[in-house]
Design a protein around this motif. Structure first.
Motif, short mmCIF file in Angstrom:
data_model
loop_
_atom_site.label_atom_id
_atom_site.label_comp_id
_atom_site.label_asym_id
_atom_site.label_seq_id
_atom_site.Cartn_x
_atom_site.Cartn_y
_atom_site.Cartn_z
N PRO A 31 41.76 33.82 45.77
CA PRO A 31 41.56 35.23 45.40
C PRO A 31 41.00 35.38 43.98
CG PRO A 31 43.89 34.68 45.45
CD PRO A 31 43.15 33.49 45.96
N VAL A 32 40.40 36.53 43.77
CA VAL A 32 39.81 36.85 42.47
C VAL A 32 40.93 37.06 41.45
CG1 VAL A 32 38.43 38.57 41.23
CG2 VAL A 32 37.81 37.89 43.55
N ASP A 33 40.71 36.55 40.24
CA ASP A 33 41.65 36.76 39.14
C ASP A 33 41.35 38.12 38.52
OD1 ASP A 33 43.18 36.71 36.83
OD2 ASP A 33 42.17 34.97 35.96
N GLN A 34 42.23 39.09 38.77
CA GLN A 34 42.00 40.46 38.30
C GLN A 34 41.89 40.54 36.78
OE1 GLN A 34 40.82 41.80 41.33
NE2 GLN A 34 41.31 43.52 40.05
N ALA A 39 38.36 41.59 32.14
CA ALA A 39 37.73 41.09 30.91
C ALA A 39 36.21 41.21 31.00
CB ALA A 39 38.15 39.64 30.67
N LYS A 40 35.65 40.86 32.15
CA LYS A 40 34.19 40.98 32.33
C LYS A 40 33.75 42.44 32.28
CE LYS A 40 33.45 36.61 33.40
NZ LYS A 40 32.91 35.67 32.47
N ARG A 45 31.11 47.04 29.65
CA ARG A 45 31.23 48.39 29.08
C ARG A 45 30.79 48.42 27.62
NH1 ARG A 45 36.74 48.78 31.82
NH2 ARG A 45 36.19 49.60 33.85
N LYS A 46 31.17 47.41 26.87
CA LYS A 46 30.75 47.34 25.47
C LYS A 46 29.23 47.19 25.37
CE LYS A 46 35.07 45.52 23.77
NZ LYS A 46 35.79 44.35 23.28
#
Length: 55
Positions: A31-34, A39-40, A45-46
Motif C-alpha cells: 500500500p501507498v505510504d500516506q 510530503a510530496k 503546493r509550495k
C-alpha cells in the motif's frame, strides 16, 4: 452536448485506468505510504505557490 458527454466519458475512462494502475502497483509493492504522499503534496503546493507568485 455531445462533446460534453464525450469529455465526461473520457474522464471516467481515465479515472478507471488510473485506479487499475494504482491497484496493480499496490499489489506488487504494497500500500501507498500516506505520509510520503502528503510530503510530496506539500512540495507540489509550495512549487505551485511559488510559480503563482512569479506570474
Amino acid at each position: 452536448m455531445s462533446a460534453y458527454v464525450e469529455a465526461l466519458i473520457q474522464r471516467r475512462l481515465e479515472r478507471d485506468r488510473l485506479r487499475e494502475l494504482i491497484e496493480d502497483a499496490e499489489a506488487g509493492h504494497g500500500p501507498v505510504d500516506q505520509a510520503a504522499v502528503e510530503a510530496k503534496r506539500a512540495v507540489l503546493r509550495k512549487d505551485t505557490a511559488g510559480s503563482a507568485d512569479a506570474a
